[in-house]
Design an enzyme around this catalytic site. Sequence first.
Site, PDB file in Angstrom:
ATOM      1  N   ASN A   9       0.876  -1.169   0.000  1.00  0.00           N
ATOM      2  CA  ASN A   9       0.000   0.000   0.000  1.00  0.00           C
ATOM      3  C   ASN A   9       0.917   1.224   0.000  1.00  0.00           C
ATOM      4  O   ASN A   9       1.441   1.595   1.034  1.00  0.00           O
ATOM      5  CB  ASN A   9      -0.891  -0.029   1.255  1.00  0.00           C
ATOM      6  N   LYS A  11       0.216   4.212  -0.440  1.00  0.00           N
ATOM      7  CA  LYS A  11      -0.439   5.425   0.075  1.00  0.00           C
ATOM      8  C   LYS A  11      -0.150   6.609  -0.868  1.00  0.00           C
ATOM      9  O   LYS A  11      -0.053   6.405  -2.073  1.00  0.00           O
ATOM     10  CB  LYS A  11      -0.004   5.690   1.518  1.00  0.00           C
ATOM     11  N   HIS A  97      -9.715   1.353   4.294  1.00  0.00           N
ATOM     12  CA  HIS A  97      -8.498   1.590   5.071  1.00  0.00           C
ATOM     13  C   HIS A  97      -8.820   2.593   6.190  1.00  0.00           C
ATOM     14  O   HIS A  97      -9.585   3.535   5.990  1.00  0.00           O
ATOM     15  CB  HIS A  97      -7.386   2.122   4.156  1.00  0.00           C
ATOM     16  N   GLU A  99      -7.246   5.000   7.357  1.00  0.00           N
ATOM     17  CA  GLU A  99      -6.963   6.406   7.039  1.00  0.00           C
ATOM     18  C   GLU A  99      -8.122   7.014   6.262  1.00  0.00           C
ATOM     19  O   GLU A  99      -8.449   8.187   6.428  1.00  0.00           O
ATOM     20  CB  GLU A  99      -5.634   6.517   6.260  1.00  0.00           C
ATOM     21  N   GLU A 169      -5.949  -4.553  10.345  1.00  0.00           N
ATOM     22  CA  GLU A 169      -4.902  -3.576  10.623  1.00  0.00           C
ATOM     23  C   GLU A 169      -5.240  -2.794  11.890  1.00  0.00           C
ATOM     24  O   GLU A 169      -6.046  -1.849  11.847  1.00  0.00           O
ATOM     25  CB  GLU A 169      -4.790  -2.585   9.455  1.00  0.00           C
ATOM     26  N   GLY A 175       2.012   2.545  10.720  1.00  0.00           N
ATOM     27  CA  GLY A 175       2.996   3.622  10.566  1.00  0.00           C
ATOM     28  C   GLY A 175       3.651   4.047  11.862  1.00  0.00           C
ATOM     29  O   GLY A 175       4.349   5.051  11.914  1.00  0.00           O
ATOM     30  N   SER A 215       2.869  -1.762  10.501  1.00  0.00           N
ATOM     31  CA  SER A 215       4.307  -1.854  10.803  1.00  0.00           C
ATOM     32  C   SER A 215       4.862  -3.259  10.584  1.00  0.00           C
ATOM     33  O   SER A 215       5.756  -3.694  11.314  1.00  0.00           O
ATOM     34  CB  SER A 215       4.598  -1.364  12.223  1.00  0.00           C
TER      35      SER A 215
END
Length: 252
Positions: A9, A11, A97, A99, A169, A175, A215
């Site tokens: 991904n 991003k 996701h 985010e 996730e 991250g 991560s």
Amino acid sequence: MRKKVVAGNWKCNTTVAEGVELAKAVNELVAKEGAEDVVVVLGTPFTHITSVVDAVDNGRIGVASQNCAAEPKGAFTGEVSAAMVKSTGAGYVILGHSERREYYGETSETLNKKLALALENGLTPIYCCGEALEIREAGTQKEFVINQLEETIFQLSVEDFKKIVIAYEPIWAIGTGKTATTGQAQEMHKDIRDAIAAKFGAEVADETSILYGGSCNARNASDLFSNPDVDGGLIGGASLKAPDFLAIINAY
Ligand code: PGA
């Protein structure tokens, strides 16, 4: 046998030229040294998809968009529809996701529209779920994550559900460098698989690929992937370096 999947991904990173260079490097490494039984996917920005599709061996490496519109077409300035994504040659779409849920207000209702359009257009959704730190600290992560599934992909027909790849996730691990322990990952993946079995039957549950994300890197991937219910990873930061991404692909 359910598939092992390692999906990058990217991003909002890389220019088109940088993305093509990265895709070519992954393509070359995977062709030479990549574990043959692992499905490899690159989740690129919309602007890069066509160039990345052209740059890789499409029989070996799949390409994903990181989102698609909740409407099929029309006056929705700035949106990219599932049909458009499909027309680039991409085979996958990352949906839900954290985010996008957090920064762009994506709800289960929006995601159900996107899932339906992705499936209608023959894209494989990589559907993300996962809890925030407060929920983990309160100990209600299982209820939270299963509820995310019940409100969305558990509403699908069994035929459509079988086309979904799930990515668990935990938001506190994305991250942050703070990975879930192998025990925490296995426990949630097993809970998800049990919930699928209760809803769609044991055979469907057994065939569903459930990826871990947050991560995951070249150092910890083999520990995470050694769990019986972890079928691969959705990889952010570590997918931006071809050798690291290859190491994750080869971490089983
Ligand atoms: P990360 O991101 O690997 O950089 O934590 C994973 C993701 O958000 O998909």
